[in-house]
Design a protein around this motif. Structure first.
Motif, PDB file in Angstrom:
ATOM      1  N   PRO A  15       1.769  11.297  -4.847  1.00  0.00           N
ATOM      2  CA  PRO A  15       1.863   9.986  -4.187  1.00  0.00           C
ATOM      3  C   PRO A  15       1.863   8.835  -5.191  1.00  0.00           C
ATOM      4  CG  PRO A  15      -0.404  10.699  -4.191  1.00  0.00           C
ATOM      5  CD  PRO A  15       0.377  11.793  -4.895  1.00  0.00           C
ATOM      6  N   GLN A  16       2.288   7.687  -4.716  1.00  0.00           N
ATOM      7  CA  GLN A  16       2.136   6.454  -5.471  1.00  0.00           C
ATOM      8  C   GLN A  16       0.812   5.798  -5.108  1.00  0.00           C
ATOM      9  OE1 GLN A  16       5.615   4.033  -4.630  1.00  0.00           O
ATOM     10  NE2 GLN A  16       6.663   4.807  -6.455  1.00  0.00           N
TER      11      GLN A  16
ATOM     12  N   ASP B 188      13.844   6.536  -8.361  1.00  0.00           N
ATOM     13  CA  ASP B 188      12.405   6.400  -8.102  1.00  0.00           C
ATOM     14  C   ASP B 188      11.767   7.780  -8.008  1.00  0.00           C
ATOM     15  OD1 ASP B 188      10.046   5.038  -7.645  1.00  0.00           O
ATOM     16  OD2 ASP B 188      10.325   4.982  -5.480  1.00  0.00           O
TER      17      ASP B 188
ATOM     18  N   CYS C 142       0.830  -1.199   0.000  1.00  0.00           N
ATOM     19  CA  CYS C 142       0.000   0.000   0.000  1.00  0.00           C
ATOM     20  C   CYS C 142       0.863   1.247   0.000  1.00  0.00           C
ATOM     21  CB  CYS C 142      -0.912  -0.008   1.220  1.00  0.00           C
ATOM     22  SG  CYS C 142      -2.218  -1.249   1.151  1.00  0.00           S
ATOM     23  N   SER C 143       0.397   2.264  -0.719  1.00  0.00           N
ATOM     24  CA  SER C 143       1.132   3.519  -0.834  1.00  0.00           C
ATOM     25  C   SER C 143       0.298   4.658  -0.289  1.00  0.00           C
ATOM     26  CB  SER C 143       1.490   3.765  -2.310  1.00  0.00           C
ATOM     27  OG  SER C 143       2.205   2.670  -2.841  1.00  0.00           O
ATOM     28  N   ARG C 144       0.924   5.837  -0.206  1.00  0.00           N
ATOM     29  CA  ARG C 144       0.227   6.986   0.383  1.00  0.00           C
ATOM     30  C   ARG C 144      -1.029   7.338  -0.388  1.00  0.00           C
ATOM     31  NH1 ARG C 144       2.338  11.971   0.642  1.00  0.00           N
ATOM     32  NH2 ARG C 144       3.599  11.603  -1.221  1.00  0.00           N
TER      33      ARG C 144
ATOM     34  N   ASN D 141      -3.847   4.768   0.173  1.00  0.00           N
ATOM     35  CA  ASN D 141      -4.125   4.670   1.603  1.00  0.00           C
ATOM     36  C   ASN D 141      -4.729   5.948   2.170  1.00  0.00           C
ATOM     37  OD1 ASN D 141      -4.040   2.852   3.787  1.00  0.00           O
ATOM     38  ND2 ASN D 141      -2.263   3.891   4.648  1.00  0.00           N
TER      39      ASN D 141
ATOM     40  N   TYR E  47      -0.815   1.902  -4.952  1.00  0.00           N
ATOM     41  CA  TYR E  47      -0.544   0.460  -5.011  1.00  0.00           C
ATOM     42  C   TYR E  47       0.888   0.176  -5.440  1.00  0.00           C
ATOM     43  CZ  TYR E  47      -5.642   0.435  -4.864  1.00  0.00           C
ATOM     44  OH  TYR E  47      -6.949   0.654  -4.504  1.00  0.00           O
ATOM     45  N   GLY E  48       1.814   0.983  -4.945  1.00  0.00           N
ATOM     46  CA  GLY E  48       3.230   0.769  -5.217  1.00  0.00           C
ATOM     47  C   GLY E  48       3.703   1.281  -6.558  1.00  0.00           C
ATOM     48  N   LYS E  49       2.854   2.033  -7.277  1.00  0.00           N
ATOM     49  CA  LYS E  49       3.237   2.507  -8.607  1.00  0.00           C
ATOM     50  C   LYS E  49       2.905   3.982  -8.758  1.00  0.00           C
ATOM     51  CE  LYS E  49       2.665  -1.960 -10.875  1.00  0.00           C
ATOM     52  NZ  LYS E  49       2.086  -2.706 -12.016  1.00  0.00           N
ATOM     53  N   TRP E  50       3.681   4.646  -9.608  1.00  0.00           N
ATOM     54  CA  TRP E  50       3.431   6.047  -9.889  1.00  0.00           C
ATOM     55  C   TRP E  50       2.227   6.189 -10.816  1.00  0.00           C
ATOM     56  CZ3 TRP E  50       5.567   9.303  -6.781  1.00  0.00           C
ATOM     57  CH2 TRP E  50       6.838   9.064  -6.247  1.00  0.00           C
TER      58      TRP E  50
END
Length: 325
Positions: free
Chosen positions: A87-88, A273, A19-21, A24, A90-93
């Motif tokens: 923010p990202q 990144d 999970c990413s910002r 989330n 689900y772990g992706k940009w």
């Protein structure tokens, strides 16, 4: 430059899928709940299916996926209005979708690599006779590369668990095939011919076992990373050592050394990144882009090498005839 560290960092970057910002955040979750209620049916279809463009239907963008995409941009606007960094999710940009393609730049550059490999094998066939040693081995190498870049195109066009599995699996096939070609070339002339069949069977069995393990209930990113590091390191070390040993006898081997040096440098892009420029091009896409031009170098090497090997066979035949006379 430590290739071991570079490859490790690459896979650590790729496998960050927690999970990413963005996903989330409260605004994203609230938006997602409302969208599911107002736009979607229980079977993930749209309340108003007729409004969905054909290209989204073709790439299987369901209602929940469409909600994620819409809410992603609303969340980004909220973050930007508060002067917070992008923010990202689900772990992706975040990427702008073009014609339904999830990561359009990576799709384009994967297609570019398909074109380069296809054009290079045409040049190879034009310049190298079919009775040359390693001729069909390098055809196999090209076939593996074309297949892997095809699935890279599919994965970046639409990210599903299946397309991710195929992308990872066939990306490793390029690494393993390169190691296989290196082994056959380095050991050429030192082992009996039947040994090549045994080596081929061992490499094929290793690859099938690797894929079988990855196809388990949960994709093992750590195992896949470790295997790629080991195989990649053996391959790079093998080609470099062989090129260094033959630098005076074979003046064209610098091409192999240059290819792997540039490949190692290009991997630096994978440890950067940062958000994609204009929400279109990120460092991963640029990594795909840089792999296209350096491909010409490795094919130039194998053309020269196959020509050299054929001359060696001709000289050997002439010597055998002279001895019999």
């Amino acid at each position: 430059m430590n290739v071991f560290i570079l490859i490790s960092l690459i896979f650590l970057q790729i496998n960050a899928i927690s999970c990413s910002r963005g996903d989330n955040s409260g605004i994203f979750r609230s938006c997602l709940r409302n969208c599911h209620i107002t736009e979607c049916l229980d079977d993930d279809t749209f309340l108003d299916e007729d409004k969905r463009p054909f290209h989204l239907v073709l790439l299987n963008w369901g209602c929940r996926d469409e909600c994620k995409y819409t809410c992603m941009w609303k969340t980004i606007d909220d973050f930007k209005s508060r002067d917070n960094p992008i923010p990202q999710f689900y772990g992706k940009w975040p990427f702008v979708r073009i014609l339904g393609l999830q990561e359009p730049a990576s799709v384009l550059f994967s297609l570019l690599n398909i074109y380069v490999n296809f054009s290079c094998i045409k040049q190879f066939r034009k310049n190298v006779r079919s009775d040359s040693p390693m001729y069909w081995v390098w055809h196999g190498f090209c076939a593996v590369c074309l297949n892997a870049w095809f699935w890279s195109t599919v994965f970046h066009a639409r990210d599903f668990p299946l397309t991710e599995f195929l992308d990872y699996s066939f990306a490793f096939s390029i690494m393993l095939m390169n190691c296989y070609c290196m082994f056959l070339r380095v050991m050429r002339g030192t082992l009996p011919r039947f040994f090549n069949i045994l080596v081929t069977a061992l490499f094929a069995a290793f690859y099938l076992n690797h894929i079988y393990y990855l196809s388990g209930p949960k994709f093992d990113y750590g195992y896949n990373m470790a295997v790629n590091i080991i195989v990649g390191s053996i391959t790079v070390f093998g080609w470099f050592a062989w090129s260094l040993y033959n630098r005076f006898r074979l003046p064209y081997v610098w091409k192999a050394g240059l290819f792997f040096a540039l490949f190692a440098l290009s991997t630096l892009l994978e440890i950067v990144d940062t958000p994609p420029w204009f929400y279109l091009i990120d460092c991963h896409a640029l990594w795909h882009f840089t792999s296209a031009p350096i491909t010409y170098i490795i094919y130039s090497f194998i053309i020269d090498d196959c020509k050299y090997l054929r001359k060696q066979v001709q000289y050997a035949d002439i010597e055998n005839v002279s001895k019999t006379d």
